[in-house]
Design a protein around this motif. Structure first.
Motif, PDB file in Angstrom:
ATOM      1  N   UNK A  57       0.870  -1.184   0.000  1.00  0.00           N
ATOM      2  CA  UNK A  57       0.000   0.000   0.000  1.00  0.00           C
ATOM      3  C   UNK A  57       0.900   1.226   0.000  1.00  0.00           C
ATOM      4  N   UNK A  58       0.824   2.032  -1.064  1.00  0.00           N
ATOM      5  CA  UNK A  58       1.736   3.157  -1.252  1.00  0.00           C
ATOM      6  C   UNK A  58       0.952   4.470  -1.157  1.00  0.00           C
ATOM      7  N   UNK A  59       1.393   5.332  -0.241  1.00  0.00           N
ATOM      8  CA  UNK A  59       0.718   6.610  -0.015  1.00  0.00           C
ATOM      9  C   UNK A  59       1.049   7.605  -1.126  1.00  0.00           C
ATOM     10  N   UNK A  60       0.030   8.270  -1.626  1.00  0.00           N
ATOM     11  CA  UNK A  60       0.196   9.401  -2.543  1.00  0.00           C
ATOM     12  C   UNK A  60       0.170  10.696  -1.734  1.00  0.00           C
ATOM     13  N   UNK A  61      -0.694  10.732  -0.731  1.00  0.00           N
ATOM     14  CA  UNK A  61      -0.803  11.876   0.181  1.00  0.00           C
ATOM     15  C   UNK A  61      -0.399  11.433   1.582  1.00  0.00           C
ATOM     16  N   UNK A  62      -0.146  12.398   2.433  1.00  0.00           N
ATOM     17  CA  UNK A  62       0.053  12.092   3.851  1.00  0.00           C
ATOM     18  C   UNK A  62      -1.223  11.406   4.355  1.00  0.00           C
ATOM     19  N   UNK A  63      -1.046  10.392   5.138  1.00  0.00           N
ATOM     20  CA  UNK A  63      -2.189   9.622   5.635  1.00  0.00           C
ATOM     21  C   UNK A  63      -2.015   9.381   7.126  1.00  0.00           C
ATOM     22  N   UNK A  64      -3.080   9.644   7.882  1.00  0.00           N
ATOM     23  CA  UNK A  64      -3.071   9.418   9.322  1.00  0.00           C
ATOM     24  C   UNK A  64      -4.506   9.166   9.796  1.00  0.00           C
ATOM     25  N   UNK A  65      -4.666   9.006  11.065  1.00  0.00           N
ATOM     26  CA  UNK A  65      -5.981   8.714  11.645  1.00  0.00           C
ATOM     27  C   UNK A  65      -7.008   9.780  11.279  1.00  0.00           C
ATOM     28  N   UNK A  66      -6.578  11.039  11.180  1.00  0.00           N
ATOM     29  CA  UNK A  66      -7.501  12.144  10.928  1.00  0.00           C
ATOM     30  C   UNK A  66      -8.103  12.139   9.529  1.00  0.00           C
TER      31      UNK A  66
END
Length: 166
Positions: A57-66
């Protein structure tokens, strides 16, 4: 191409056999309206006899719980495959049946949210219990994934049952 070369080096070392690459998806969770991905295990979709697969799974954007980032139940792949039922949006339409057996078993595993930056790659196996929350933040959350499997055979009976549920 750098990512692909890296994957081709480590995958055969994990499975001790030749590998195949399959199952690519784009996850586009727009700000304010991105849907959740129900709690599931990837092998409910893959239907491999031995669940010998990894998802990258590769992030394009910052990803977090929010903004609807991924969460995992650490160590949950030890539990084996749970029964899944259709629920939610097409493409991520299967979720684990919330039986007493499942509820009691999953309590023993810590739920962990993963924080990633663009370009980070998270790798999980086909039996880990995971999902993501809705994105109700002001930030987009996009990612893509692909899966790698050993030459594990597809269970055609289970695949037919899965397709009939769609």
């Amino acid at each position: 191409m750098r990512l692909t070369r890296s994957v081709t080096v480590f995958a055969p070392n994990i499975f001790e056999a030749s590998t195949s690459y399959f199952n690519s998806s784009l996850f586009a969770k727009p700000k304010n309206v991105g849907l959740s991905t129900k709690i599931h295990q990837d092998n409910a979709f893959f239907n491999l006899n031995n669940a010998e697969a990894l998802t990258c799974w590769v992030a394009i954007d910052k990803s977090d719980k929010d903004n609807g980032g991924l969460f995992y139940y650490k160590g949950s792949s030890k539990l084996g495959l749970f029964n899944h039922i259709p629920e939610g949006n097409l493409g991520a339409s299967m979720t684990i049946m919330k039986t007493e057996k499942f509820k009691n078993a999953i309590k023993k595993f810590k739920k962990i949210f993963i924080n990633v930056s663009p370009g980070d790659c998270v790798i999980h196996d086909a039996l880990v219990v995971h999902g993501s929350k809705s994105n109700i933040s002001y930030k987009n959350r996009r990612a893509f994934n692909f899966s790698i499997a050993s030459r594990d055979k597809i269970n055609k009976k289970n695949l037919k049952l899965y397709k009939n549920k769609l």
